[in-house]
Design an enzyme around this catalytic site. Structure first.
Site, PDB file in Angstrom:
ATOM      1  N   TYR A   1      -6.088 -10.490   9.689  1.00  0.00           N
ATOM      2  CA  TYR A   1      -5.711 -10.407   8.786  1.00  0.00           C
ATOM      3  C   TYR A   1      -4.029 -10.671   9.454  1.00  0.00           C
ATOM      4  CZ  TYR A   1      -2.289  -7.818   6.063  1.00  0.00           C
ATOM      5  OH  TYR A   1      -0.947  -7.194   5.212  1.00  0.00           O
TER       6      TYR A   1
ATOM      7  N   ASP B   1       1.075  -0.836  -0.057  1.00  0.00           N
ATOM      8  CA  ASP B   1       0.170  -0.449  -0.191  1.00  0.00           C
ATOM      9  C   ASP B   1       1.141   1.314  -0.338  1.00  0.00           C
ATOM     10  OD1 ASP B   1      -2.200  -1.896   0.198  1.00  0.00           O
ATOM     11  OD2 ASP B   1      -2.161  -1.802   2.633  1.00  0.00           O
TER      12      ASP B   1
HETATM   13  C1  GLA Z   1      -3.372  -4.242   3.800  1.00  0.00           C
HETATM   14  C2  GLA Z   1      -1.828  -4.893   3.509  1.00  0.00           C
HETATM   15  C3  GLA Z   1      -1.189  -4.947   2.852  1.00  0.00           C
HETATM   16  C4  GLA Z   1      -1.746  -6.152   1.113  1.00  0.00           C
HETATM   17  C5  GLA Z   1      -3.337  -6.489   1.585  1.00  0.00           C
HETATM   18  C6  GLA Z   1      -3.652  -7.280   1.341  1.00  0.00           C
HETATM   19  O1  GLA Z   1      -3.777  -3.174   2.521  1.00  0.00           O
HETATM   20  O2  GLA Z   1      -1.965  -3.263   4.341  1.00  0.00           O
HETATM   21  O3  GLA Z   1      -0.272  -4.546   2.988  1.00  0.00           O
HETATM   22  O4  GLA Z   1      -1.124  -7.551   2.171  1.00  0.00           O
HETATM   23  O5  GLA Z   1      -3.687  -5.802   2.936  1.00  0.00           O
HETATM   24  O6  GLA Z   1      -3.230  -8.258  -0.224  1.00  0.00           O
END
Ligand code: GLA
Length: 393
Positions: A223, A173
């Site tokens: 996550y 991101d």
């Molecule tokens: C979030 C995290 C990223 C990535 C996505 C899943 O956005 O910040 O680093 O792992 O989830 O792809």
């Protein structure tokens, strides 16, 4: 360079007359494909969207830091030097996390005031947090005249998010928010950190982001749990296939994956399957874009969604509905975007269907869940930018 300049007005409204010294802005992103691969040394293919966080800064003559977030409608303040700050669980953690990183390189920090405005939907899977981090880091590094490369800035923002905010994110991101270019997606190999731009020219096609309006608190814990499961899977593979020197899921081939089926715990196998196959889908997507083949692009999006739903198990009923219903209405493919457990879906549709598609989907979603699904059209947009006022001007 286009800058809204809205942050300059808000700065003056909040803190009185006087121009900003620096204005920085950074976009949110959509990930075309490559989900949950960036913390597994895999490939990602995001692009930045035309939604930004913009921040205006000006120095103070004392050691106060005052930051106003227009989005939240709150002022945050602290006095320098930082005295072992603790996370509070809200937006200011992103700013404080960046300050902690920057102050390791800045010997004589002075106080400042800042105003932050933005139009990236919050907690929707469009990386409003990375855009806030990058805008803050770009702006402050200019205010403090720190010589930092783009890569250093990106890494520093990721560290702030992991270590201070407490979200164990990958690098995607922040990287795309800084390095994006218009009309292009960016293929990043998170193992080597080598990236290249991939033109996106799909004539007669639109990309739509549909917001499920579901914000799940589970997103952070879910996550972190997926991350742990991936690590457990790596340990299993490296012990069971010691001759292959497996140190991340990137090292697991499809042959090894299928050899492990039925031998390793099923849940871990599914997590690994998603990551291994998603990496292949990213590379296939690059080829599909090169050939400008929109139906292949669509199929890969949908295949990624099925895998996130069934193998990685981070989708929701609402996201699945948007994807499935969209396909019935003529989308070429769709998938959930970002970490999952809520947020948005990305759809590729023929431009000529655009208006009817949106209204039929919104009506159906309303009837099904009683929720309004906001839709925005997204186009690959440029990454972070900043400008500085003249010192005496
Ligand atoms: C979030 C995290 C990223 C990535 C996505 C899943 O956005 O910040 O680093 O792992 O989830 O792809």
């Amino acid at each position: 360079m286009t800058v809204y300049l809205e942050s300059a007005r808000v700065l003056q409204d909040q803190f009185g007359a006087g121009q900003p010294r620096v204005i920085a802005r950074a976009p949110g992103r959509v990930n075309l494909i490559g989900e949950h691969t960036d913390y597994n040394e895999g490939y990602v293919l995001p692009f930045a969207i035309d939604r930004y966080t913009e921040a205006a800064f000006r120095p103070r003559s004392d050691s106060q830091v005052l930051v106003y977030s227009d989005t939240i409608g709150q002022i945050f303040s602290l006095a320098l030097p930082l005295q072992n700050p603790q996370p509070s669980g809200n937006w200011s953690d992103y700013v404080v996390g960046i300050l902690m990183e920057l102050f390791q390189r800045c010997k004589t920090p002075f106080g400042f005031e800042a105003a932050i405005v933005g139009n990236v939907p919050l907690e929707a899977g469009l990386s409003s947090s990375a855009s806030l981090e990058i805008a803050t880091a770009v702006g402050l590094s200019q205010l403090y005249e720190l010589e930092l490369s783009g890569r250093e800035l990106v890494k520093l923002c990721q560290r702030a998010e992991i270590e201070f905010v407490g979200m164990p994110c990958g690098i995607m991101d922040q990287y795309i928010s800084y390095f994006a270019q218009s009309e292009r997606a960016l293929l990043l190999d998170t193992r080597t950190m080598v990236s290249r731009l991939v033109p996106m020219q799909l004539e007669g096609m639109d990309f739509l982001v549909v917001d499920s309006a579901v914000r799940r608190s589970l997103s952070r814990s879910g996550y972190a749990e997926r991350r742990r499961e991936c690590e457990q899977a790596v340990r299993w593979f490296s012990q069971s296939f010691s001759e292959q020197k497996i140190s991340s899921l990137r090292d697991v081939t499809e042959a090894t994956l299928y050899e492990a089926k039925g031998k390793m715990p099923d849940q871990l196998w599914r997590r690994a399957r998603h990551v291994v196959e998603e990496n292949s889908r990213v590379l296939a997507m690059v080829e599909a874009l090169k050939r400008r083949n929109a139906s292949e692009v669509g199929q890969l999006l949908s295949a990624s969604h099925s895998s996130l739903r069934d193998s990685f198990q981070v989708s929701t009923t609402e996201l699945d509905f948007l994807v499935d219903f969209g396909l019935e209405q003529g989308s070429l493919g769709a998938r959930m975007v970002g970490g999952g457990f809520g947020g948005v879906t990305l759809h590729i549709i023929p431009t000529k269907l655009h208006e009817t598609y949106v209204s039929i989907l919104q009506d159906a979603y309303w009837r099904q869940f009683g929720l309004r699904a906001e839709v925005i059209q997204v186009r690959p947009s440029p990454g972070a930018a900043a400008f500085q006022a003249k010192r005496d001007g």
